[in-house]
Design a protein around this motif. Sequence first.
Motif, PDB file in Angstrom:
ATOM      1  N   VAL A  72       0.925  -1.312  -0.031  1.00 11.99           N
ATOM      2  CA  VAL A  72       0.064   0.011  -0.164  1.00 11.99           C
ATOM      3  C   VAL A  72       0.801   1.231  -0.112  1.00 11.99           C
ATOM      4  O   VAL A  72       1.876   1.286   0.618  1.00 11.99           O
ATOM      5  N   VAL A  73       0.486   2.192  -0.774  1.00 14.15           N
ATOM      6  CA  VAL A  73       1.327   3.531  -0.885  1.00 14.15           C
ATOM      7  C   VAL A  73       0.519   4.597  -0.556  1.00 14.15           C
ATOM      8  O   VAL A  73      -0.615   4.870  -0.986  1.00 14.15           O
ATOM      9  N   LEU A  74       0.973   5.539   0.350  1.00 13.00           N
ATOM     10  CA  LEU A  74       0.121   6.436   0.995  1.00 13.00           C
ATOM     11  C   LEU A  74       1.253   7.764   1.144  1.00 13.00           C
ATOM     12  O   LEU A  74       2.108   7.523   1.745  1.00 13.00           O
ATOM     13  N   SER A  99      -7.706   8.397   0.119  1.00  9.54           N
ATOM     14  CA  SER A  99      -7.453   7.471  -0.655  1.00  9.54           C
ATOM     15  C   SER A  99      -5.845   6.860  -0.661  1.00  9.54           C
ATOM     16  O   SER A  99      -5.315   7.859  -0.162  1.00  9.54           O
ATOM     17  N   HIS A 100      -5.719   5.977  -1.294  1.00  7.46           N
ATOM     18  CA  HIS A 100      -4.411   5.320  -1.160  1.00  7.46           C
ATOM     19  C   HIS A 100      -4.233   4.498  -2.353  1.00  7.46           C
ATOM     20  O   HIS A 100      -5.238   4.229  -3.094  1.00  7.46           O
ATOM     21  N   SER A 101      -2.935   4.015  -2.844  1.00  2.00           N
ATOM     22  CA  SER A 101      -2.679   3.135  -3.766  1.00  2.00           C
ATOM     23  C   SER A 101      -2.240   1.718  -3.567  1.00  2.00           C
ATOM     24  O   SER A 101      -1.691   1.637  -2.454  1.00  2.00           O
ATOM     25  N   THR A 121      -3.862   0.310  -8.181  1.00  2.00           N
ATOM     26  CA  THR A 121      -5.445   0.418  -8.006  1.00  2.00           C
ATOM     27  C   THR A 121      -5.467   1.632  -6.969  1.00  2.00           C
ATOM     28  O   THR A 121      -4.929   1.730  -5.768  1.00  2.00           O
ATOM     29  N   LYS A 122      -6.228   2.694  -7.381  1.00  2.00           N
ATOM     30  CA  LYS A 122      -6.656   3.599  -6.224  1.00  2.00           C
ATOM     31  C   LYS A 122      -7.951   3.201  -5.498  1.00  2.00           C
ATOM     32  O   LYS A 122      -8.919   2.919  -5.941  1.00  2.00           O
ATOM     33  N   SER A 165      -7.817  -2.303 -11.074  1.00  5.67           N
ATOM     34  CA  SER A 165      -8.158  -3.839 -10.772  1.00  5.67           C
ATOM     35  C   SER A 165      -8.425  -4.128  -9.377  1.00  5.67           C
ATOM     36  O   SER A 165      -7.625  -3.878  -8.614  1.00  5.67           O
ATOM     37  N   TYR A 166      -9.597  -4.931  -9.279  1.00  7.23           N
ATOM     38  CA  TYR A 166      -9.789  -5.421  -7.817  1.00  7.23           C
ATOM     39  C   TYR A 166      -9.063  -6.486  -7.456  1.00  7.23           C
ATOM     40  O   TYR A 166      -8.487  -6.533  -6.314  1.00  7.23           O
TER      41      TYR A 166
END
Length: 188
Positions: A72-74, A99-101, A121-122, A165-166
């Motif tokens: 996860v990127v924040l 939101s995060h990626s 994915t966001k 993408s989920y």
Amino acid sequence: MAGLYLASQSPRRTELLTQVGIDHTVVSSSYEEPNEGYDSPIEMVKAQALGKARCAVGIPEGGIVLGADTIVVLDNEVLGKPQDEADARRMLERLSGRSHSVVTGVALLIKGDEVVFHNETKVYFKELAPFEIESYIASGEPMDKAGAYGIQGKGALWVEKIEGSYTNVVGLPVEHVYDELCKALGAK
Ligand SMILES: Cc1cn([C@H]2C[C@H](O)[C@@H](COP(=O)(O)OP(=O)(O)OP(=O)(O)O)O2)c(=O)[nH]c1=O
């Protein structure tokens, strides 16, 4: 097609491949993940995925190897799996209401080539009340997941919407993997 070997102990990745009918064998990898010394989060997940694939154990001649890594990127900061419950609490408090990626790096070792790519994915989170964070941590679900949540589990309650993408959020962008496999095998 030569056999596919998934160098991952993540139960989610093998489930996703099985769900879409991609036959594979799960194998172990002797790779140990260093998490410093990369120029960017994307470079990091791609390098980790490649490391896991290259260190896969017991691959027969001609076998295709798949390695993957999800983070996860924040605010350009990487959130991996939480170290402990306090770490999970900190992560969930930071993810709340914004939101995060989620970025997955994937490496395919196929016919002597190394095909390495990523998918992003966001994810938009609702505001989490403190009692929700506590009961979620008590459920144990966050502990083996990047960013301390699982969109495929109780974490689904916190997700307002996603862009992209989920399956990438769950740990493997199977549609992207399928396209790259087809391309590398000259199938379409
Ligand atoms: C964000 C998110 C992550 N995850 C999981 C996917 C990955 O399994 C995990 C991130 O850890 P990884 O280090 O990518 O993978 P892993 O340790 O589970 O397996 P291996 O190294 O053997 O390949 O977080 C979810 O299951 N759901 C989610 O919504």
